[in-house]
Design an enzyme around this catalytic site. Structure first.
Site, PDB file in Angstrom:
ATOM      1  N   ARG A  30      47.497  31.077  47.322  1.00 39.58           N
ATOM      2  CA  ARG A  30      47.956  32.479  47.314  1.00 39.58           C
ATOM      3  C   ARG A  30      48.742  32.684  48.597  1.00 39.58           C
ATOM      4  O   ARG A  30      48.211  32.535  49.699  1.00 39.58           O
ATOM      5  CB  ARG A  30      46.759  33.438  47.259  1.00 39.58           C
ATOM      6  CG  ARG A  30      47.156  34.880  47.537  1.00 39.58           C
ATOM      7  CD  ARG A  30      46.076  35.862  47.210  1.00 39.58           C
ATOM      8  NE  ARG A  30      45.947  36.023  45.769  1.00 39.58           N
ATOM      9  CZ  ARG A  30      45.279  37.008  45.180  1.00 39.58           C
ATOM     10  NH1 ARG A  30      44.670  37.929  45.909  1.00 39.58           N
ATOM     11  NH2 ARG A  30      45.211  37.076  43.865  1.00 39.58           N
ATOM     12  N   ARG A  46      39.540  35.808  34.020  1.00 37.31           N
ATOM     13  CA  ARG A  46      40.227  34.983  35.014  1.00 37.31           C
ATOM     14  C   ARG A  46      39.519  33.635  35.134  1.00 37.31           C
ATOM     15  O   ARG A  46      40.146  32.578  35.171  1.00 37.31           O
ATOM     16  CB  ARG A  46      40.247  35.677  36.387  1.00 37.31           C
ATOM     17  CG  ARG A  46      41.212  36.834  36.514  1.00 37.31           C
ATOM     18  CD  ARG A  46      42.664  36.378  36.536  1.00 37.31           C
ATOM     19  NE  ARG A  46      42.967  35.445  37.610  1.00 37.31           N
ATOM     20  CZ  ARG A  46      43.260  35.784  38.864  1.00 37.31           C
ATOM     21  NH1 ARG A  46      43.320  37.055  39.206  1.00 37.31           N
ATOM     22  NH2 ARG A  46      43.540  34.856  39.774  1.00 37.31           N
TER      23      ARG A  46
HETATM   24  N1  NVA Z   1      50.634  43.298  42.849  1.00 39.00           N
HETATM   25  C1  NVA Z   1      49.391  43.132  43.557  1.00 39.00           C
HETATM   26  C2  NVA Z   1      48.424  42.330  42.744  1.00 39.00           C
HETATM   27  C3  NVA Z   1      47.082  42.134  43.383  1.00 39.00           C
HETATM   28  C4  NVA Z   1      46.175  41.269  42.565  1.00 39.00           C
HETATM   29  C5  NVA Z   1      49.657  42.470  44.899  1.00 39.00           C
HETATM   30  O1  NVA Z   1      50.471  41.550  44.953  1.00 39.00           O
HETATM   31  O2  NVA Z   1      49.051  42.892  45.891  1.00 39.00           O
HETATM   32  N1   CP Z   2      43.620  40.456  40.361  1.00 40.37           N
HETATM   33  C1   CP Z   2      43.505  39.678  41.439  1.00 40.37           C
HETATM   34  O1   CP Z   2      44.212  38.688  41.638  1.00 40.37           O
HETATM   35  O2   CP Z   2      42.487  40.072  42.269  1.00 40.37           O
HETATM   36  P1   CP Z   2      42.201  39.550  43.737  1.00 40.37           P
HETATM   37  O3   CP Z   2      43.314  40.026  44.620  1.00 40.37           O
HETATM   38  O4   CP Z   2      40.874  40.173  44.101  1.00 40.37           O
HETATM   39  O5   CP Z   2      42.127  38.044  43.724  1.00 40.37           O
END
Ligand code: NVA
Ligand code: CP
Length: 310
Positions: free
Chosen positions: A109, A293
């Site tokens: 991420r 998920r």
């Molecule tokens: N669009 C949001 C999704 C979080 C799961 C973000 O990138 O923060």
């Molecule tokens: N929806 C999602 O990706 O949640 P988190 O940011 O908690 O991982």
């Protein structure tokens, strides 16, 4: 696995897999989820290790990947920018070369998609996108599976996106193109979905509406996301003003089909992008979405590491 290995496949965007591969993954997810619900042990990934690299916060992504990998018999290494050399500017390519010699699969991420691709380009093992500024494919994998579980095939249906033209919206557009449904999109001016970023040239799968209520009309699924995504916090105040009319409320749900579902990837802000009565109401499937998920990602890791089963 080695670089150039014909069997090695990454999952960096939704469009990295074909419709036929998604059909397979959704069926594997159904089987894996049923086994989990019946407390049947299924451990095809014994001795395999997943490295998870988080440069942004997470609850669902971390828990779903970590729990899923342990359930499949494997183990997990958790890294963040702050507790690794990534935070001290070690090149992402060097990190990829090192980490991928020690583990079997990597989930990342991060901020720019280019950084994820830089890692994948130097990795010996499959890399999964756990969210970037541009895309969130694991979430849409779970969302489409959740729709299929509740309502059957998504092909030919209408999904309404209300809100920011962000990583979730881009990924929904890729899914519409690949899986054959229509995406209705309504965003405030200045926050439009960019088909170039989404990488989708098929204009038949998307319809743009000025007003969110119009986007919801006739939809089988209404979905939204936070007004300010991670990494854009400096824009918070101006976004709060721009998005004020992009709150999914009971009137918008009433404009959709009577059996329409509501989804949100979470975390949610009640009273901002969604009214409490919608997210906590009978059409909302957000908790199934979150749980799924884990099930879809187990199927995804199984596919990337072992190929097709049976
Ligand atoms: N669009 C949001 C999704 C979080 C799961 C973000 O990138 O923060
Ligand atoms: N929806 C999602 O990706 O949640 P988190 O940011 O908690 O991982």
């Amino acid at each position: 696995m080695k670089p150039g290995d014909a069997l090695m496949q990454h999952y960096l965007q939704f469009k990295d897999l074909r419709a036929e591969e998604y059909a397979y993954l959704f069926e594997r997810t159904r089987i894996i989820k049923t086994r989990f619900k019946n407390y049947e042990k299924y451990q095809p990934l014994v001795d395999r290790t997943l490295a998870m690299i988080f440069e942004k916060a997470s609850t669902r992504t971390r828990v779903s990947f970590e729990a899923g990998m342990y359930q499949m018999g494997g183990s997990v290494v958790h890294l963040t920018t702050g507790d690794s050399q990534l935070g001290r500017a070690e090149p992402v390519e060097d990190s990829a070369r090192v980490i991928s010699r020690m583990v079997d699969i990597v989930m990342i991420r991060t901020f720019e998609q280019a950084k994820l691709e830089g890692f994948a380009g130097h990795s010996r093992v499959p890399v999964i996108n756990g969210l970037t500024n541009e895309y969130h494919p694991c979430q849409i994998l779970a969302d489409v599976f959740t729709f299929i579980e509740q309502r059957g095939d998504i092909k030919g249906r209408v999904v309404a996106w209300v809100g920011d033209g962000n990583n979730m919206a881009n990924t929904w557009l890729q899914a519409a193109d690949i899986l054959g449904f229509t995406l209705h999109v309504s965003t405030p001016t200045g926050y439009e979905l960019d088909p170039v970023v989404a990488g989708v040239t098929n204009t038949r799968c998307v319809k743009v509406f000025d007003h969110p209520m119009d986007a919801c009309r006739g939809a089988h699924l209404v979905t939204t996301d936070v007004w300010t995504s991670m990494g854009y916090e400096a824009e918070n105040e101006e976004r709060r003003k721009a998005f004020i009319d992009w709150c999914v409320d009971a009137d918008m749900m009433a404009a959709a089909r009577p059996d329409a579902l509501f989804m949100h990837c979470l975390p949610a802000h009640r009273g901002e992008e969604v009214a409490a009565e919608v997210i906590d109401g009978p059409q909302s499937v957000v908790w199934d979405e979150a749980e799924n998920r884990m099930h879809v990602q187990k199927a995804l890791m199984e596919y990337l590491l072992l190929g097709r089963i049976g």
